[in-house]
Enzyme design. Sequence first.
Site, short mmCIF file in Angstrom:
data_model
loop_
_atom_site.label_atom_id
_atom_site.label_comp_id
_atom_site.label_asym_id
_atom_site.label_seq_id
_atom_site.Cartn_x
_atom_site.Cartn_y
_atom_site.Cartn_z
N ASP A 36 3.42 -15.02 6.74
CA ASP A 36 4.50 -14.21 6.48
C ASP A 36 5.28 -14.94 5.68
O ASP A 36 6.42 -15.52 5.93
CB ASP A 36 5.02 -13.66 7.55
CG ASP A 36 6.42 -12.70 7.33
OD1 ASP A 36 6.49 -12.17 5.99
OD2 ASP A 36 7.51 -12.43 8.07
N GLU A 68 12.63 -10.41 0.43
CA GLU A 68 12.13 -9.53 1.17
C GLU A 68 12.73 -9.43 2.60
O GLU A 68 12.88 -8.42 3.07
CB GLU A 68 10.67 -9.68 1.23
CG GLU A 68 9.99 -8.56 1.91
CD GLU A 68 9.76 -8.54 3.19
OE1 GLU A 68 9.36 -7.71 3.92
OE2 GLU A 68 9.89 -9.62 3.89
N GLU A 69 12.80 -10.73 2.89
CA GLU A 69 13.35 -10.85 4.54
C GLU A 69 14.77 -10.27 4.60
O GLU A 69 15.23 -10.23 5.61
CB GLU A 69 13.24 -12.31 4.95
CG GLU A 69 11.75 -12.86 4.92
CD GLU A 69 10.87 -12.20 6.08
OE1 GLU A 69 11.37 -11.48 6.89
OE2 GLU A 69 9.70 -12.78 6.24
N ASP A 96 1.35 -8.35 2.24
CA ASP A 96 2.35 -9.07 3.25
C ASP A 96 1.70 -9.15 4.66
O ASP A 96 1.31 -8.01 5.25
CB ASP A 96 3.46 -8.13 3.43
CG ASP A 96 4.79 -8.81 3.98
OD1 ASP A 96 4.50 -9.93 4.45
OD2 ASP A 96 5.96 -8.09 3.92
#
Length: 196
Positions: A36, A68-69, A96
């Site tokens: 990830d 993204e996180e 992802d």
Amino acid sequence: RTQYVVIGAHFDHLGRSAFDALDPEAKDAIRHGADDNASGTAAVLELARRFHAAPARRPIIFVNFSGEELGDLGSEYFVEHSPVPVDSIDAMLNFDMVGRLRNDKLIVYGTATAAEMRGIVDSANSVQPLAIDPVGDGFGPSDHASFYGKKVPVLHFFTDMHEDYHRATDVSSKINIPGEVRVIDYAERIARSIAD
């Protein structure tokens, strides 16, 4: 007019931050994010290499997003400031967590985001078939959602959750490299079928 396909992934991870980590006891240990999402970033780079060597009929935009996180910030910025008109993007393929293929099972989100999607996903699964778990919805906790929010058909590839998610133990030695190659091979057939 020109139509495009976008192939993308996010390259950010938690780093030393315990925010959003599932192993707060590891404090400021580096969360490497091998699955990830170094796995997705690598998939994008490998697909770029393959399409450079053997181009498709339509142009493909390869992009790795940050943020993204923190809530799909990079992909959100991309769709708001796209280098091409968003309505000229035929599809967005997102990777992802594609590095932990187990029991040949691959989850593919977005199979109902365009009438043709399910047929494309099924017919591409012809060589070394994977056990595809199709999910119709185009929303979900990754960058494809930014595109689907703009009515772009999407597919999101995901080899499923595991015990190292958002922990310092998500390291490269646990990546199933032959498995990821199979996911990339499969996604390449899908991308070619859309881009051609």
